[in-house]
Design a protein around this motif. Structure first.
Motif, short mmCIF file in Angstrom:
data_model
loop_
_atom_site.label_atom_id
_atom_site.label_comp_id
_atom_site.label_asym_id
_atom_site.label_seq_id
_atom_site.Cartn_x
_atom_site.Cartn_y
_atom_site.Cartn_z
N SER A 19 0.82 -1.21 0.00
CA SER A 19 0.00 0.00 0.00
C SER A 19 0.85 1.26 0.00
O SER A 19 0.40 2.32 -0.38
CB SER A 19 -0.93 0.02 1.22
OG SER A 19 -0.19 0.10 2.42
N SER A 47 -8.40 -5.14 -1.11
CA SER A 47 -8.60 -4.54 0.21
C SER A 47 -9.17 -5.59 1.16
O SER A 47 -9.68 -6.63 0.73
CB SER A 47 -9.57 -3.35 0.11
OG SER A 47 -10.84 -3.78 -0.37
N GLU A 101 -9.41 -1.73 4.42
CA GLU A 101 -8.00 -1.33 4.37
C GLU A 101 -7.39 -1.77 3.03
O GLU A 101 -7.56 -2.92 2.60
CB GLU A 101 -7.22 -1.97 5.51
CG GLU A 101 -5.73 -1.62 5.48
CD GLU A 101 -4.90 -2.47 6.43
OE1 GLU A 101 -3.68 -2.21 6.52
OE2 GLU A 101 -5.48 -3.38 7.05
N VAL A 102 -6.71 -0.87 2.39
CA VAL A 102 -6.08 -1.19 1.10
C VAL A 102 -4.87 -2.08 1.34
O VAL A 102 -3.93 -1.71 2.03
CB VAL A 102 -5.65 0.10 0.36
CG1 VAL A 102 -4.91 -0.27 -0.93
CG2 VAL A 102 -6.87 0.95 0.04
N LYS A 139 -11.29 -0.01 -6.93
CA LYS A 139 -11.34 0.93 -5.81
C LYS A 139 -12.75 1.48 -5.61
O LYS A 139 -13.19 1.71 -4.50
CB LYS A 139 -10.37 2.09 -6.06
CG LYS A 139 -10.39 3.16 -4.96
CD LYS A 139 -9.35 4.23 -5.21
CE LYS A 139 -9.48 5.36 -4.19
NZ LYS A 139 -9.33 4.88 -2.82
#
Length: 403
Positions: free
Chosen positions: A194, A334, A339-340, A248
């Motif tokens: 990330s 994710s 959370e990426v 995303k």
């Protein structure tokens, strides 16, 4: 040259406050050393005159992409991306006619080349005594280049260059296989990978809506870590950065609508009804229709083909380089908490996975690369990424001898 990539105010600071000094070192210069090596290679006979090689023969007539944006052939549609406009241009009836005419003219050159070889026109070439091999056309191209690749004796190249209508002829290049990518050390407290997009400040672009949505990126590389279970058309294993949910802006049922995607299973199938790709061309020139639209893999990777081995399995066998590159461009993963874990620069883009390095040892042949490039344009790729090594072995590019 790097300064051209910097903001204006930064460039001004560099000009005002930075002074670069070059110091010449004693001894043999790098240029002198390099020139000596080149002369040594050129002094060697790379191939025997009667040894068959795969040659790229480019013709004088312009390829069809030279007509792009010509008012007499095509009017750019501002509602489409650049890739979509090119795809529609190449699918137009007028341009298909131009392509057919170029192919017909190529037949004349092929006939002349065959005659040259059969008559042993180049003194000293005795094909029959050295090999059972005969002239074979490997590829025909009309989109990005008007050219053929053809198996001929090396000693015939000069005669081929002298034919009317031939622009250049040279032995096709082979590019080194990329090295596998080793996993990087992850900073403490950061999700896996990330941190990489933080380094270029891409969050600012994302916040303005530039996430790659609606874009299509072709990756010509060593393959992609995605596998399909062909007999029931289901995904059996896939890298987590290239699943249906690898966006995303959400998965196809939660944030990513069909109109945000360049291809769905249905739209690719519809495209292939009226457009033939090199990947859908049989050895006899017939149009292959794959069962269950097998070129389609999933929403993230709507198209994948192995151009090096002539099949549809792009699984990397000896290098994860292609997976790494595709992930850097558009991968996304994710946790359930949001959370990426992994993100590429354009996490809402789709990937065209084009494997150009063979399963067995060896590099990427130039003809294979051109095949993938031509299909990339026909499919409407907005961007094309090639990560290639240098030519294998000694490369004496004689393509500039006859202009």
């Amino acid at each position: 040259m790097l300064a051209g990539l910097l903001p204006t105010n930064v460039q001004a600071d560099l000009k005002d406050n930075t002074m670069l000094t070059a110091v010449e070192l004693e001894g043999t210069s790098l240029l002198d050393e390099l020139e000596g090596n080149i002369n040594e290679v050129k002094g060697q006979a790379l191939y025997g005159d009667d040894e068959f090689v795969t040659a790229i023969v480019e013709l004088e007539e312009a390829p069809v992409m030279d007509y792009y944006n010509s008012s007499s052939y095509f009017s750019l549609d501002e509602e489409n991306s650049a890739g979509e406009s090119v795809s529609k241009f190449l699918a137009s009836d007028d341009i298909k006619e131009v392509s057919e005419e170029l192919l017909n003219n190529q037949k004349n050159i092929i006939s002349e080349i065959t005659t040259l070889v059969n008559e042993n026109a180049n003194e000293g070439v005795n094909v029959a005594s050295i090999s059972e091999e005969t002239v074979e056309v490997v590829n025909n191209w009309t989109t990005i280049v008007n050219a053929i690749s053809i198996r001929v004796p090396y000693g015939m190249l000069d005669k081929i260059r002298d034919l009317d209508g031939v622009k250049r002829a040279y032995v096709e290049h082979v590019y080194d296989r990329p090295e596998p990518i080793e996993n990087s050390v992850v900073e403490e407290g950061k999700g896996t990978y990330s941190y990489s997009y933080d380094m270029v400040g891409v969050e600012e672009a994302w916040n303005k809506g530039y996430t790659g949505k609606g874009m299509l990126v072709a990756v010509l590389d060593s393959g992609l870590d995605i596998k399909r279970n062909w007999w029931d058309a289901q995904i059996s294993r896939v890298h987590e950065a290239f699943t249906d949910n690898s966006f995303k802006s959400g998965n196809p049922t939660d944030g990513v609508d069909d109109w945000d995607l360049r291809y769905t299973n249905e739209s690719l199938e519809e495209f292939l009804k009226d457009n033939q790709l090199i990947s859908t061309t049989g050895a006899d020139g017939s149009h292959i229709t794959y069962d269950n639209n097998m070129l389609y893999k999933n929403v993230k990777v709507p198209y994948a083909a192995d151009y090096a081995d002539g099949d549809l399995d792009v699984s990397p066998l000896s290098s994860n380089h292609g997976t790494h590159v595709a992930g850097t461009i558009a991968g996304f993963a994710s946790t359930e908490e949001g959370e990426v874990k992994f993100s590429g620069i354009a996490p809402d883009a789709q990937i065209l996975a084009m494997k150009v390095f063979p399963d067995a040892d060896g590099g990427a042949q130039e003809g294979v690369l051109i095949n993938a490039l031509e299909d990339s344009l026909r499919l409407g790729a907005d961007m094309i990424n090639l990560s290639l090594g240098s030519d294998n072995g000694f490369a004496d590019d004689d393509s500039m001898q006859k202009e």
